[in-house]
Structure formats: C-alpha cells, structure tokens
Scaffold this motif. Sequence first.
Motif, PDB file in Angstrom:
ATOM      1  N   LYS A   1      -6.506  -5.385  -6.333  1.00 22.72           N
ATOM      2  CA  LYS A   1      -6.073  -4.042  -6.710  1.00 22.72           C
ATOM      3  C   LYS A   1      -4.656  -3.731  -6.232  1.00 22.72           C
ATOM      4  O   LYS A   1      -4.226  -4.192  -5.183  1.00 22.72           O
ATOM      5  CB  LYS A   1      -7.037  -3.004  -6.115  1.00 22.72           C
ATOM      6  N   ARG A   2      -3.964  -2.917  -7.017  1.00 20.91           N
ATOM      7  CA  ARG A   2      -2.669  -2.398  -6.604  1.00 20.91           C
ATOM      8  C   ARG A   2      -2.913  -1.070  -5.909  1.00 20.91           C
ATOM      9  O   ARG A   2      -3.284  -0.073  -6.552  1.00 20.91           O
ATOM     10  CB  ARG A   2      -1.753  -2.195  -7.811  1.00 20.91           C
ATOM     11  N   GLY A   3      -2.759  -1.089  -4.595  1.00 24.82           N
ATOM     12  CA  GLY A   3      -2.935   0.143  -3.829  1.00 24.82           C
ATOM     13  C   GLY A   3      -1.569   0.726  -3.535  1.00 24.82           C
ATOM     14  O   GLY A   3      -1.075   1.612  -4.228  1.00 24.82           O
TER      15      GLY A   3
ATOM     16  N   ASP B   1       1.294  -1.260  -3.182  1.00 21.90           N
ATOM     17  CA  ASP B   1       2.325  -2.124  -3.774  1.00 21.90           C
ATOM     18  C   ASP B   1       3.491  -2.344  -2.823  1.00 21.90           C
ATOM     19  O   ASP B   1       4.600  -2.635  -3.262  1.00 21.90           O
ATOM     20  CB  ASP B   1       2.821  -1.546  -5.109  1.00 21.90           C
TER      21      ASP B   1
ATOM     22  N   GLY C   1       2.674  -3.683   0.649  1.00 19.48           N
ATOM     23  CA  GLY C   1       2.259  -4.488   1.791  1.00 19.48           C
ATOM     24  C   GLY C   1       1.577  -3.764   2.925  1.00 19.48           C
ATOM     25  O   GLY C   1       1.522  -4.290   4.045  1.00 19.48           O
ATOM     26  N   THR C   2       1.053  -2.573   2.665  1.00 20.14           N
ATOM     27  CA  THR C   2       0.443  -1.864   3.795  1.00 20.14           C
ATOM     28  C   THR C   2      -1.065  -1.665   3.690  1.00 20.14           C
ATOM     29  O   THR C   2      -1.704  -1.351   4.690  1.00 20.14           O
ATOM     30  CB  THR C   2       1.078  -0.468   3.990  1.00 20.14           C
TER      31      THR C   2
ATOM     32  N   ALA D   1      -5.296  -3.996  -0.369  1.00 17.59           N
ATOM     33  CA  ALA D   1      -6.156  -3.984  -1.556  1.00 17.59           C
ATOM     34  C   ALA D   1      -5.888  -5.166  -2.481  1.00 17.59           C
ATOM     35  O   ALA D   1      -6.728  -5.547  -3.286  1.00 17.59           O
ATOM     36  CB  ALA D   1      -5.972  -2.677  -2.331  1.00 17.59           C
TER      37      ALA D   1
ATOM     38  N   LEU E   1      -0.883 -11.154   0.818  1.00 19.36           N
ATOM     39  CA  LEU E   1      -0.740  -9.901   0.088  1.00 19.36           C
ATOM     40  C   LEU E   1      -0.076 -10.236  -1.240  1.00 19.36           C
ATOM     41  O   LEU E   1       1.107 -10.553  -1.295  1.00 19.36           O
ATOM     42  CB  LEU E   1       0.115  -8.919   0.898  1.00 19.36           C
TER      43      LEU E   1
ATOM     44  N   CYS F   1       0.810  -8.437  -3.650  1.00 16.87           N
ATOM     45  CA  CYS F   1       1.847  -7.518  -4.141  1.00 16.87           C
ATOM     46  C   CYS F   1       3.219  -7.906  -3.612  1.00 16.87           C
ATOM     47  O   CYS F   1       4.237  -7.525  -4.180  1.00 16.87           O
ATOM     48  CB  CYS F   1       1.525  -6.066  -3.780  1.00 16.87           C
TER      49      CYS F   1
HETATM   50 FE1  FES Z   1      -1.225  -2.550  -0.802  1.00 17.40          FE
HETATM   51 FE2  FES Z   1      -0.590  -4.994  -1.651  1.00 17.40          FE
HETATM   52  S1  FES Z   1      -1.184  -3.299  -2.834  1.00 17.40           S
HETATM   53  S2  FES Z   1      -0.792  -4.322   0.395  1.00 17.40           S
END
Ligand code: FES
Length: 182
Positions: free
Chosen positions: A60-62, A64, A66-67, A70, A81, A83
Amino acid sequence: MTAHKPAVAGVEGAGVLTERGPGPVRVELVVNRAERAVDIEPRVSLLQALREECGLTGAKRGCDQGTCGACTVWVDGQRVLSCLTLAIACEGREVATVEGLTDETGTGPHPVQAAFVRHDAFQCGYCTPGQLMSAVALLEEGHAHDDAEIGEWMSGNLCRCAAYPNIRAAIREVRDRRRTRA
Ligand code: FES
Ligand code: FES
C-alpha cells in the motif's frame, strides 16, 4: 528505543540511470517467483511498478516517504520500503509481496496470516500487508523473543487503527508454535 524500519534498496541502482538515460526502459523483475517485464521510466518506484504495472496492489501507498511501512515488501529476502526503492534497482533480484505469502504447501494462507485473522490483528486493514511482510520477516530473523523485541522490530510499521497488541499476539502465537515444534 531504536526504530527498525525496512531498508531502502537500490542506492547502487542510481548508476544504472545514467547508463540508460531518460525515458521508459524495459525492466525485468522477478516478483513472487514469476518473471515480469515492465516498461517504465527509471524514476519509477518499486511500489508504483508493483501496483500500476504488475497489478499487485497488496503493498500500500501510505505516506510515500518512508515513514509508515505500508509499502513493505522483500527484496532478496530483506524487508524494504518499496516507496523509496527504485524498480530499476531491483532488476535481477527476487521481489516478494504479500500476494506471494502462502503456507508450506503453497495452497493456503501463511501461518502468520492465519494468526492475524485469529487474533483480529487489523481493523481497516490498510497497513496489514506491510505488517505481514514485516512480521514474517522478523520471525525468520529471530527477532521475536519477547514483546519488547517484537515491538522494536515492528516499529517501522505504523497502524492508525492501533491494532498493535493484536499484531503482537499473532506473532507470539506463531513464535510459540514454532518453539513447540522445534
Ligand atoms: Fe509509507 Fe512507503 S508508503 S513507508
Ligand atoms: Fe487500520 Fe492498521 S488496521 S491502519
């Protein structure tokens, strides 16, 4: 407490960008043991390639950025990660996503997936694919000795629904079953 986030793969892939130049390039990925060729621009993240080119929308893209965790997948067996990972940097490497998780027979859910269901370890489920990829990895890594260690090594995966106690319970169950079998 140190936050243990999935890594960012592919810094070395930056060199590939200059060799191939701008514009779409053919990238050969191996995702869940299946070969996939995608035509993408070198700047495309692994998350974007998986979701938009491969049709694998489990990661999932939470945030986007790195935090949140998801987007966690594995590259060569290591949590990353996706993203923040360039797809082009994953060429020739083994990418695994939540869609590839199975039991030993390859026909049913992975024991950690089944334990998540038994322990109600999710609510909205948005973070769950990333939680699963981290949970399976940390059990393999041997970082599930107690709740503190589990919490530390899962700390890169955030859950806005705060299902953390249930996630830890699911991980404990699988850990204890493995101990009993050993
Ligand atoms: Fe949140 Fe990659 S989408 S860490
Ligand atoms: Fe909703 Fe984790 S189950 S964010």
